[in-house]
Every structure is written in structure tokens, then in C-alpha cells.
Design a protein around this motif. Structure first.
Motif, PDB file in Angstrom:
ATOM      1  N   VAL A   1       1.480  33.988   7.400  1.00 28.03           N
ATOM      2  CA  VAL A   1       2.493  32.987   7.048  1.00 28.03           C
ATOM      3  C   VAL A   1       3.057  32.365   8.316  1.00 28.03           C
ATOM      4  O   VAL A   1       3.185  31.139   8.438  1.00 28.03           O
ATOM      5  CB  VAL A   1       3.619  33.620   6.203  1.00 28.03           C
ATOM      6  CG1 VAL A   1       4.816  32.672   6.112  1.00 28.03           C
ATOM      7  CG2 VAL A   1       3.112  33.953   4.804  1.00 28.03           C
TER       8      VAL A   1
ATOM      9  N   LEU B   1       8.244  28.836   4.399  1.00 24.11           N
ATOM     10  CA  LEU B   1       8.070  29.055   2.966  1.00 24.11           C
ATOM     11  C   LEU B   1       8.914  28.084   2.155  1.00 24.11           C
ATOM     12  O   LEU B   1      10.101  27.897   2.420  1.00 24.11           O
ATOM     13  CB  LEU B   1       8.443  30.491   2.589  1.00 24.11           C
ATOM     14  CG  LEU B   1       7.598  31.611   3.210  1.00 24.11           C
ATOM     15  CD1 LEU B   1       8.105  32.967   2.740  1.00 24.11           C
ATOM     16  CD2 LEU B   1       6.122  31.436   2.874  1.00 24.11           C
TER      17      LEU B   1
ATOM     18  N   MET C   1       7.224  30.096  -3.474  1.00 24.72           N
ATOM     19  CA  MET C   1       6.426  31.299  -3.660  1.00 24.72           C
ATOM     20  C   MET C   1       6.482  31.666  -5.138  1.00 24.72           C
ATOM     21  O   MET C   1       7.507  32.131  -5.648  1.00 24.72           O
ATOM     22  CB  MET C   1       6.951  32.425  -2.779  1.00 24.72           C
ATOM     23  CG  MET C   1       6.960  32.047  -1.285  1.00 24.72           C
ATOM     24  SD  MET C   1       5.330  31.556  -0.649  1.00 24.72           S
ATOM     25  CE  MET C   1       4.583  33.170  -0.428  1.00 24.72           C
TER      26      MET C   1
ATOM     27  N   TRP D   1      13.935  36.105   0.823  1.00 25.11           N
ATOM     28  CA  TRP D   1      13.259  34.826   1.006  1.00 25.11           C
ATOM     29  C   TRP D   1      14.090  33.625   0.574  1.00 25.11           C
ATOM     30  O   TRP D   1      13.743  32.492   0.870  1.00 25.11           O
ATOM     31  CB  TRP D   1      11.928  34.830   0.244  1.00 25.11           C
ATOM     32  CG  TRP D   1      10.853  35.630   0.916  1.00 25.11           C
ATOM     33  CD1 TRP D   1      10.936  36.295   2.095  1.00 25.11           C
ATOM     34  CD2 TRP D   1       9.518  35.826   0.430  1.00 25.11           C
ATOM     35  NE1 TRP D   1       9.738  36.898   2.390  1.00 25.11           N
ATOM     36  CE2 TRP D   1       8.843  36.629   1.388  1.00 25.11           C
ATOM     37  CE3 TRP D   1       8.823  35.401  -0.702  1.00 25.11           C
ATOM     38  CZ2 TRP D   1       7.512  37.011   1.235  1.00 25.11           C
ATOM     39  CZ3 TRP D   1       7.494  35.788  -0.855  1.00 25.11           C
ATOM     40  CH2 TRP D   1       6.844  36.591   0.100  1.00 25.11           C
TER      41      TRP D   1
END
Length: 515
Positions: free
Chosen positions: A240, A274, A277, A296
Motif C-alpha cells: 500500500v 487509502l 477499502m 483507517w
């Protein structure tokens, strides 16, 4: 705007990274399109025509992706098989689908050789006895395949009878260069747009329907795809950061293992790239979901859907207001909760969850009875039990009465019971799932030994050895317990829920764990 679709992007942005293979090799859009063209020419040179089927047993790789797109441009059906299956299980799928070509990796040589004996054409990645090298497929020609028309995946999904059935949709006859509007719409549900510096990471096997769809659509929309051969939590975090990954499709088991990493590992990578997800495929424990959101942030999005079509989704913000929900129906999708008579259940009252997606249709290949049994009008059900709240949010109370979901994979006890019930030392058997902290559920078998048979560790090892010859590893019981008599009614119906509940609520019986 730059053209969409593999071949459009290959023309306008030929050097844009398409796939980053597990070994780190970068395959550009031009290279991926050329490979898909070569395989497509190869299919046609062997006489395959629109509607024929290709079966492949391959690990995550650019070759698998290229073969998928080769099928999509030549009007074929592609069946990606679970390479954890044993030879007879793969052979059944090859036979049932009527496959004309079987493509396998040398890593699965024993399974490939046993399963592929009756297939007209066999190709291998690496050396497999009786298989031609995949590099020979379409070698020597140039250009695009002739008579190009859209193909489709045909994914096998098991039923309560234990035999897998292919979900087969009619071919559309559309131009394979055009990205289906449904693909753009589907990604739009999650806020995913074409290009936009998106990078998708795929850590799950591409034989899963959703995993294959997310990779395929990502590539059609100009998103670079990072492939992992085997998912590892720390390695995912490294990738990532390395590739500035923006989105992925995951299952709760992966969340659980990410959260189990040492604090210094979890906080040692830059995850600021990110954006979305997405998780589904199995129920996510509330605490796991909360901890992932804490870590996250609001990028964690959930959905509930089926290979057959239709579904729901819920954003992080919505989930915090409606904890435990799997969301509201997608635009164009219908979700209803019905009683046994096909009437709508009142708000908050559980019943069977039925869905449909627009006017889309499907059938279970060679199984009209199963197709009809799953439907009420134009709605279909997976047998999941749930309820809708006053705002239309769906909550799932239970899954199919017997189905086990372990690590996001559906496992059907009837198939396991059917294989073991014929063992001479078993009088009766029940297989079901019990809670497991990591996998969600694990497989337990409860056996009523035949008269005169002593239940002991030696019997357990004998039964497990017998099962290993007939079932994939992920279908093997993790524990086997013994009971004097299984609870059945006078008509022979097994009270499996009662039996399972006893194991959930109390540690009953003597347990032996398999390897």
C-alpha cells in the motif's frame, strides 16, 4: 477524456502500468492487451466459438488477467476454479461446464493431470505432463482476434445439495471494447472514478467472483492493479505504501489479521493514500469493524451481494449510525424480506432476504430446479435471514441454515457429509460451523459411530485421512466429536441447529483437532 477499456487505454496510454505481478514485474496496458490478443487468437485457432467455455486453475498473475480479457473479447465463458480443490472436484466442473480448454499452473500439477484427462485442449504454465506450454497458445500470429464479441465469467457457486452450479448469464453480443455501463455504475456506488490516480490491490485469489470483478473493472477504468500471490498482512501494508494504493476488496478475516499485527508494524507504514477499502463476503464482527474504522478512518465501506445479482452497501458514516447493518439496496436493485408465503415481513421482523438487480437474469447451469427454488417471481434468495428497519437498512440475523463461512469462503456441509457418510465406520454424521476468532467459523463434524466401533483418536485420524483423499483442505473438518445418536425426528430430519447451538453454548464432547 482518455478512452476507457483495456484496448482503448492500450492505444492512448500504452505505457500506463496495468498490472504489477506478484514478483514485482510491471505489465503495461499495451503489453497486457497484446497478451490478451494472442490468447484470443489462440482460442479461435483451436476452433472455439462464442458460447464455448474455458476453465483455468491459475494463481494470481498477469497471465490469468490476460486470459480473462481474451475470453471477454472472443465471446467465451471463463470458469476460474478454486485451485484448493482436489482432482475429482475440478473434473466435475470441467465436465459440467463443457470446457473445451483447461489451463493450469504447474504448481497444481497433480490436480491438473487428474482433472484434465477428457478436455480437448490443455495448456500449462510451467511443465505439466500432457499439457502444451501456455506460450504456444496463439503464438505466431499478429493483431486482434477475428469476430470479436463480449464474453463473460461463469463462476461456480455451491448449493445446499453440495454440488457446485455455474451461474451462467446470456451473452450480450456487445462490443468488447466498450466498458459496460453497469461496471461504471457499480464502481460509482463506492465513489470510484476512472483514472483519478487510483491503484487497486488484490490480495485474495482471483477465482472468487467479487475479486475477479474488482480487478477487471479496475483495469477497464485505468486503475493500476497490484497482485499479491498470497495475502500477508504486513506485506499488504508495505505494498500500500510502495504503490500508493487507493482501494481494495477485502474480507473480515483479513481485517482480523491486520489488527493482530504488533502496534509498531501497524503504525510503521504510510496508509494516507487509502480512499475506499471495500469489504463483504462474510459477516464482520462489530468490534472488528469499529477498530478498523478507528485505524483507517471512513474509507471502510461494506456491501452485501451475490454472484446471482443485486445487493446493498453502507458507508462508514452510515454504519456508525446503523451499526450492524449491511446497508440499503443499490440504485436499481431491489431488496425485500419475505415470509414463507412470499409476503413482505413488517419492519424489524426477520424473514428470508430476496433480491434482484434491474432486469438482469441468470440461471444455474443445468439446474432449472435450483433456479426456480431460489425465486419468488423475479426475486431470488440465498436463504439468508434478515430484516429491514424503518429506513430500509438491511440487517442479517443468520445465514443459510447449514452453510459455513470460513475466511470469507462458503463451505457446504452436505458435500462433506456426503463424502464421509459412506465410510463403513460411520453410522450417521452432521457437519456444521462453530465460531472461530480468526476465520469467523470452523468446520466441526459430529459422528455417530457404527455399531461396535470405538470412538477414539485412531478413528479420528482414519476418518480425516479418508476425507483428505476426497475433499479440498479447506473443506476438512477441523474437529471431530462423537455422539451415541444424532438428534433426528421420526421422518429422519436432522435437528442440526439444535446440535450446533449446543456446541456454541457449551463445550460438549471430546474434541480432536485435525492438522
Amino acid at each position: 477524456m482518455t478512452a476507457l477499456g483495456l484496448w482503448g487505454i492500450a492505444t492512448e496510454l500504452p505505457d500506463h502500468p496495468a498490472v504489477i505481478d506478484p514478483d514485482g514485474e510491471v505489465v503495461t496496458y499495451r503489453e497486457l492487451a497484446d497478451r490478451a490478443n494472442r490468447f484470443g487468437r489462440g482460442f479461435q485457432s483451436l476452433g472455439l466459438q462464442a458460447g464455448d467455455t474455458v476453465v483455468m486453475a491459475l494463481p494470481n498473475s498477469a497471465d490469468l488477467v490476460a486470459l480473462y480479457f481474451a475470453v471477454l473479447q472472443t465471446g467465451l465463458y471463463v470458469v476460474p476454479v478454486n485451485w484448493h480443490l482436489v482432482g475429482p472436484e475440478v473434473a466435475y466442473i470441467i465436465s459440467d461446464s463443457g470446457a473445451k480448454i483447461f489451463i493450469a499452473h504447474s504448481r497444481f500439477t497433480d490436480v491438473a493431470v487428474e482433472a484434465g484427462t477428457d478436455v480437448p485442449h490443455r495448456f500449462g504454465v510451467g511443465d505439466i505432463p500432457g499439457f502444451q506450454p501456455l506460450s504456444a497458445l496463439g503464438d505466431g500470429g499478429t493483431g486482434r482476434p477475428a469476430n470479436r464479441t463480449a464474453g463473460a465469467p461463469m463462476v461456480y457457486t455451491s448449493g445446499t445439495t453440495g454440488r457446485p452450479k455455474g451461474v451462467r448469464r446470456p451473452l450480450t453480443g456487445q462490443d468488447p471494447d466498450a466498458v459496460p455501463p453497469a461496471s461504471l455504475w457499480f464502481f460509482g456506488i463506492f465513489g470510484l472514478k476512472p483514472f483519478d490516480d487510483h491503484v487497486h490491490i488484490c490480495g485474495s485469489p482471483l477465482y472468487h467472483t467479487a475479486v475477479l470483478n474488482f480487478v477487471g473493472i479496475s483495469l477497464q477504468m485505468g486503475h493500476t492493479v497490484v497482485l499479491m500471490e498470497k495475502w500477508d498482512p504486513a506485506e499488504m501494508l508495505r505494498l500500500v505504501e510502495r504503490h500508493r494504493v487507493t482501494h481494495s476488496h477485502m474480507v473480515p478475516t483479513q481485517f482480523h489479521r491486520l489488527l493482530a499485527l504488533p502496534e509498531e508494524v501497524r503504525t510503521g507504514y504510510d496508509l494516507s493514500s487509502l480512499r475506499t477499502m471495500i469489504h463483504g463476503a462474510a459477516p464482520c464482527p462489530l468490534e472488528t469493524k469499529r477498530r478498523m474504522l478507528d485505524w483507517w478512518g471512513p474509507v471502510v465501506v461494506e456491501y452485501y451481494a451475490a454472484t446471482e445479482g443485486g445487493g446493498t452497501s453502507i458507508t462508514a458514516e452510515e454504519w456508525l449510525r446503523k451499526q450492524g447493518s449491511v446497508g440499503r439496496a443499490w440504485p436499481g436493485s431491489v431488496v425485500r424480506v419475505l415470509d414463507d408465503n412470499g409476503d413482505d415481513m413488517p419492519v424489524g421482523e426477520p424473514g428470508l432476504v430476496y433480491m434482484k438487480m434491474g432486469a438482469a437474469t441468470f440461471e444455474y447451469h443445468k439446474d432449472k430446479a435450483k433456479t426456480l427454488a431460489a425465486r419468488v417471481g423475479d426475486l431470488f434468495t440465498l436463504g439468508d435471514v434478515g430484516y429491514l428497519d424503518e429506513d430500509g437498512y438491511l440487517y442479517l440475523c443468520d445465514r443459510k441454515s447449514d452453510m459455513i463461512i470460513s475466511g470469507g469462503v462458503n463451505i457446504y456441509p452436505a458435500e462433506i457429509e456426503g463424502e464421509l457418510a459412506v465410510h463403513p465406520k460411520i453410522a450417521d454424521i452432521a457437519v456444521f460451523g462453530v465460531p472461530h476468532a480468526d476465520w469467523g467459523e470452523e468446520i466441526k463434524a459430529v459422528v455417530q459411530p457404527a455399531d461396535g466401533v470405538e470412538p477414539n483418536d485412531e478413528l479420528t485420524e482414519e476418518l480425516l485421512a479418508y476425507a483428505r483423499e476426497r475433499l479440498a483442505k479447506f473443506k476438512l473438518p477441523r474437529t471431530i466429536d462423537y455422539i451415541d445418536e444424532l438428534p433426528r425426528d421420526p421422518n429422519g430430519k436432522l435437528y442440526k441447529r439444535k446440535l450446533r447451538d449446543a456446541y456454541v453454548t457449551e463445550a460438549a464432547g471430546t474434541t480432536t483437532t485435525s492438522d
